[in-house]
Motif scaffolding. Structure first.
Motif, PDB file in Angstrom:
ATOM      1  N   PRO A  29      53.254  42.541  46.313  1.00 16.37           N
ATOM      2  CA  PRO A  29      52.503  43.791  46.484  1.00 16.37           C
ATOM      3  C   PRO A  29      51.319  43.650  47.432  1.00 16.37           C
ATOM      4  CG  PRO A  29      52.962  43.382  44.157  1.00 16.37           C
ATOM      5  CD  PRO A  29      53.300  42.129  44.891  1.00 16.37           C
ATOM      6  N   VAL A  30      50.743  42.460  47.506  1.00 17.50           N
ATOM      7  CA  VAL A  30      49.615  42.227  48.408  1.00 17.50           C
ATOM      8  C   VAL A  30      50.069  42.374  49.857  1.00 17.50           C
ATOM      9  CG1 VAL A  30      47.942  40.512  49.228  1.00 17.50           C
ATOM     10  CG2 VAL A  30      48.419  40.730  46.777  1.00 17.50           C
ATOM     11  N   GLU A  52      48.323  23.735  56.506  1.00 15.54           N
ATOM     12  CA  GLU A  52      47.111  23.553  55.699  1.00 15.54           C
ATOM     13  C   GLU A  52      46.104  24.668  55.943  1.00 15.54           C
ATOM     14  OE1 GLU A  52      43.627  20.188  54.840  1.00 15.54           O
ATOM     15  OE2 GLU A  52      45.347  19.712  56.118  1.00 15.54           O
ATOM     16  N   ALA A  53      45.940  25.069  57.199  1.00 11.21           N
ATOM     17  CA  ALA A  53      44.949  26.098  57.530  1.00 11.21           C
ATOM     18  C   ALA A  53      45.313  27.435  56.888  1.00 11.21           C
ATOM     19  CB  ALA A  53      44.845  26.252  59.045  1.00 11.21           C
ATOM     20  N   LEU A  54      46.566  27.849  57.009  1.00  5.37           N
ATOM     21  CA  LEU A  54      46.967  29.134  56.440  1.00  5.37           C
ATOM     22  C   LEU A  54      47.014  29.093  54.921  1.00  5.37           C
ATOM     23  CD1 LEU A  54      49.760  30.432  58.863  1.00  5.37           C
ATOM     24  CD2 LEU A  54      47.312  30.917  58.868  1.00  5.37           C
ATOM     25  N   SER A  55      47.312  27.919  54.360  1.00  7.59           N
ATOM     26  CA  SER A  55      47.374  27.797  52.905  1.00  7.59           C
ATOM     27  C   SER A  55      46.004  27.984  52.263  1.00  7.59           C
ATOM     28  CB  SER A  55      47.957  26.434  52.513  1.00  7.59           C
ATOM     29  OG  SER A  55      49.301  26.317  52.953  1.00  7.59           O
ATOM     30  N   GLN A  56      44.944  27.739  53.036  1.00  8.53           N
ATOM     31  CA  GLN A  56      43.586  27.919  52.527  1.00  8.53           C
ATOM     32  C   GLN A  56      43.117  29.368  52.625  1.00  8.53           C
ATOM     33  OE1 GLN A  56      41.945  25.379  51.040  1.00  8.53           O
ATOM     34  NE2 GLN A  56      43.790  24.170  51.426  1.00  8.53           N
ATOM     35  N   MET A  57      43.888  30.199  53.302  1.00  9.34           N
ATOM     36  CA  MET A  57      43.488  31.584  53.542  1.00  9.34           C
ATOM     37  C   MET A  57      43.923  32.466  52.362  1.00  9.34           C
ATOM     38  SD  MET A  57      44.493  33.876  56.915  1.00  9.34           S
ATOM     39  CE  MET A  57      43.830  32.606  58.005  1.00  9.34           C
ATOM     40  N   PRO A  58      43.055  33.350  51.880  1.00  7.38           N
ATOM     41  CA  PRO A  58      43.471  34.274  50.819  1.00  7.38           C
ATOM     42  C   PRO A  58      44.673  35.100  51.256  1.00  7.38           C
ATOM     43  CG  PRO A  58      41.087  34.340  51.116  1.00  7.38           C
ATOM     44  CD  PRO A  58      41.639  33.528  52.250  1.00  7.38           C
ATOM     45  N   ALA A  59      45.546  35.410  50.308  1.00  4.62           N
ATOM     46  CA  ALA A  59      46.766  36.152  50.619  1.00  4.62           C
ATOM     47  C   ALA A  59      46.449  37.493  51.264  1.00  4.62           C
ATOM     48  CB  ALA A  59      47.591  36.346  49.351  1.00  4.62           C
ATOM     49  N   GLU A  60      45.387  38.158  50.791  1.00  5.77           N
ATOM     50  CA  GLU A  60      45.020  39.467  51.338  1.00  5.77           C
ATOM     51  C   GLU A  60      44.661  39.368  52.813  1.00  5.77           C
ATOM     52  OE1 GLU A  60      43.777  38.091  48.667  1.00  5.77           O
ATOM     53  OE2 GLU A  60      44.060  39.437  46.946  1.00  5.77           O
ATOM     54  N   THR A  61      43.931  38.308  53.171  1.00  2.16           N
ATOM     55  CA  THR A  61      43.507  38.114  54.561  1.00  2.16           C
ATOM     56  C   THR A  61      44.704  37.821  55.457  1.00  2.16           C
ATOM     57  OG1 THR A  61      41.363  37.269  53.826  1.00  2.16           O
ATOM     58  CG2 THR A  61      42.033  36.747  56.075  1.00  2.16           C
ATOM     59  N   LEU A  62      45.561  36.921  54.997  1.00  3.17           N
ATOM     60  CA  LEU A  62      46.736  36.547  55.782  1.00  3.17           C
ATOM     61  C   LEU A  62      47.655  37.754  55.981  1.00  3.17           C
ATOM     62  CD1 LEU A  62      48.441  34.397  57.166  1.00  3.17           C
ATOM     63  CD2 LEU A  62      49.353  33.759  54.927  1.00  3.17           C
TER      64      LEU A  62
END
Length: 210
Positions: A39-40, A128-138
């Motif tokens: 849903p995000v 690693e960089a994207l895995s640290q990003m909140p799902a909403e931001t990505l």
């Protein structure tokens, strides 16, 4: 944002100008995320589509789904997906090139007979960089980058998102360009740089001739 800055968003590395927006309602399908994340991602797509004044639908009469978003851990996973090579020409050489470049995302577009966006495929390799990003931001970043055919260099130096306090939002000037691009009087496709003047004229502080 000035007309020159708008033009840069759609001027490719080879110097050509190319603008395109979706010519049909967007029907997204998302692969590789947990049920609670789905849903995000779809919510972010819907938010950007609403911002544009465009539409979403339950199904595409030709393709079923026309916006396919894939999340995965390794580019090699794409090669194992059945029939994906029928949707993405030269899939295997592409994967090898993206691996060699250390890329973590890639977008491919299909166009209708008029040149408007007909379908898009978004590939996100969760390094690693994207895995640290909140799902909403990505999710918001991907939605913003697929709503228009931006230049391949549009966000090389400055991302489409901005940090405001603890929140990450779409940069207001990018949102304004998206809205202007979907103005009903504007063409769905443009290859003449003068198109950027018309876009700029529709921005809150735009310059140029309509």
């Amino acid at each position: 944002m000035t007309a020159d800055e708008v033009q840069a968003l759609f001027t490719r590395a080879d110097g050509s100008y190319l603008f395109a927006r979706w010519g049909r309602p967007i029907v997204p399908v998302v692969f590789g995320v947990a049920d609670q994340t789905l849903p995000v991602v779809k919510g972010a797509i819907e938010a950007v589509v609403t911002l544009a004044g465009h539409q979403m639908a339950e199904t595409d009469p030709e393709l079923g789904a026309n916006l396919m978003v894939f999340f995965f851990r390794d580019w090699a996973e794409l090669a194992a997906l059945p029939d994906l090579d029928r949707l993405i020409p030269d899939l295997h050489p592409l994967v090898e090139r993206l691996q060699a470049q250390g890329a973590n995302q890639y977008r491919a577009f299909r166009f209708d007979s008029e040149g408007a966006i007909q379908a898009a495929f978004v590939f996100v390799c969760m390094d690693e960089a994207l895995s640290q990003m909140p799902a909403e931001t990505l999710a918001l970043a991907q939605a913003a980058q697929v709503i228009l055919l931006w230049s391949d260099t549009a966000f090389a130096e400055k991302a489409p998102l901005a940090q405001v306090g603890e929140r990450v939002i779409l940069r207001p000037e990018i949102g304004d360009v998206i809205r202007a691009g979907y103005d009903p009087v504007m063409p769905a496709v443009a290859e003449d740089p003068s198109h950027a003047l018309r876009l700029a004229a529709r921005l809150p502080a735009g310059e140029g001739e309509a």
